[in-house]
Design a protein around this motif. Sequence first.
Motif, PDB file in Angstrom:
ATOM      1  N   THR A 131      -0.873 -10.020  10.034  1.00 50.05           N
ATOM      2  CA  THR A 131      -0.458  -9.243  11.206  1.00 50.05           C
ATOM      3  C   THR A 131      -0.691  -7.748  11.020  1.00 50.05           C
ATOM      4  O   THR A 131      -0.942  -7.039  11.974  1.00 50.05           O
ATOM      5  CB  THR A 131       1.028  -9.500  11.527  1.00 50.05           C
ATOM      6  N   ASP A 132      -0.615  -7.283   9.764  1.00 46.82           N
ATOM      7  CA  ASP A 132      -0.823  -5.853   9.503  1.00 46.82           C
ATOM      8  C   ASP A 132      -1.306  -5.719   8.059  1.00 46.82           C
ATOM      9  O   ASP A 132      -0.502  -5.566   7.145  1.00 46.82           O
ATOM     10  CB  ASP A 132       0.480  -5.082   9.726  1.00 46.82           C
ATOM     11  N   SER A 180       4.251  -4.370   0.494  1.00 42.98           N
ATOM     12  CA  SER A 180       3.889  -5.721   0.895  1.00 42.98           C
ATOM     13  C   SER A 180       5.146  -6.454   1.364  1.00 42.98           C
ATOM     14  O   SER A 180       6.186  -6.393   0.716  1.00 42.98           O
ATOM     15  CB  SER A 180       3.246  -6.491  -0.266  1.00 42.98           C
ATOM     16  N   VAL A 181       5.030  -7.126   2.508  1.00 44.93           N
ATOM     17  CA  VAL A 181       6.125  -7.907   3.077  1.00 44.93           C
ATOM     18  C   VAL A 181       5.555  -9.261   3.495  1.00 44.93           C
ATOM     19  O   VAL A 181       4.462  -9.332   4.070  1.00 44.93           O
ATOM     20  CB  VAL A 181       6.748  -7.206   4.309  1.00 44.93           C
ATOM     21  N   GLY A 182       6.285 -10.342   3.193  1.00 47.85           N
ATOM     22  CA  GLY A 182       5.794 -11.651   3.589  1.00 47.85           C
ATOM     23  C   GLY A 182       6.719 -12.761   3.169  1.00 47.85           C
ATOM     24  O   GLY A 182       7.905 -12.546   2.895  1.00 47.85           O
ATOM     25  N   GLN A 241       2.196  -8.429   5.922  1.00 55.97           N
ATOM     26  CA  GLN A 241       2.184  -7.003   6.302  1.00 55.97           C
ATOM     27  C   GLN A 241       2.041  -6.188   5.019  1.00 55.97           C
ATOM     28  O   GLN A 241       2.968  -6.130   4.207  1.00 55.97           O
ATOM     29  CB  GLN A 241       3.478  -6.629   7.024  1.00 55.97           C
ATOM     30  N   ASN A 242       0.888  -5.594   4.835  1.00 60.98           N
ATOM     31  CA  ASN A 242       0.590  -4.932   3.567  1.00 60.98           C
ATOM     32  C   ASN A 242      -0.148  -3.618   3.804  1.00 60.98           C
ATOM     33  O   ASN A 242      -1.061  -3.556   4.622  1.00 60.98           O
ATOM     34  CB  ASN A 242      -0.285  -5.834   2.687  1.00 60.98           C
ATOM     35  N   SER A 243       0.249  -2.580   3.070  1.00 62.02           N
ATOM     36  CA  SER A 243      -0.503  -1.321   3.088  1.00 62.02           C
ATOM     37  C   SER A 243      -0.552  -0.813   1.655  1.00 62.02           C
ATOM     38  O   SER A 243       0.469  -0.795   0.970  1.00 62.02           O
ATOM     39  CB  SER A 243       0.168  -0.296   4.001  1.00 62.02           C
TER      40      SER A 243
END
Length: 336
Positions: free
Chosen positions: A31-32, A87-89, A113-115
């Motif tokens: 998603t991101d 990082s989120v998941g 969702q990772n940056s």
Amino acid sequence: MKYSIGTPPFETYGIADTGSDVTWTQCEPCTDCFPQSLPVFDPKHSKSYKTASCDSDACALVGSSAGECSNRNVCQYQLTYGDNSQSVGDVATDTLTIGDSSFKNVVFGCGHQNSVTFSGNVSGIVGLGNSNISIVKQLDKDVGGKFAYCLSSQPDSKSHISFGKDAIVKGTGAVSTPFDINPEQSTFYYLSLESISVGDQSFPLKQSVSSNVGGRRAGIKKTSANGNIIIDSGTTLTMVPSDTFESLKSELTKQIPKTPIDDPQGQFGLCYSTSDKIEVPKIVAHFSGTDLELSPRGSFLEVEEGISCFTIIPGSISIFGNLSEVDYLVGYDLKA
């Protein structure tokens, strides 16, 4: 580090990081996500993939990195690193393959969702820290707390990592130093760096990072030295207290017969033009019980064409980074 996840095995690459614990990879649906040159792992294509419920042992293993429970009762993780990468998941289990060996039901993060600040052929992080979620601890019965890596300083040469019985560093020239664990930050491997010398001039480091560093696990001998620097394969530069850095910089400018130039990136404390070859003096890290001469190829790095900078910088936390480890086989034995 090359590894595979899932059944059938899906090959990917992660940054081998002794300074963190959770292994994660970017996952579909992304998603991101950050752009990666490799295909992104799709858990729908793995027969052995399972998300972890919020009351599972796998979720408990994530510990302080656990996020909120999703409305589908899937355990979430949420990670933020020192460089503000995130990082989120989902917390999940799947088969992990390293080399010719496969391991079932390994807990990892499926990142949606990772940056990150890193780039290249990388999909995430391989956590090699000391707490129980790390790959080293999860595979303990197979690898026995041992892993070793050799980081090449040459762009056209591969680096290597090995685990278990293949990861024993021995032979002529092999040296060792104990590490300490801070019970409140069990991820990190603290070494005791007594001083750094340039030529025949030596400059000490403060000996203790905090009063509670040095609480060692059962079965590991307590040394008189408490750790004062974290060895971290996931950090590029070595950081030392500003007073130590200024002493090193002053001595290097005396021993290198060239005029320093301004750092174009604002990150380094000492840079030179490479129009003439820099003769790097002998730089030795004096650890508890052993001395390690740093590779000249790791001590100065060409940061831009024609400009080379010293890879030790001042920092609020002392870290022995990966450029100070190049050209050596660096082994960790959690049960020594």
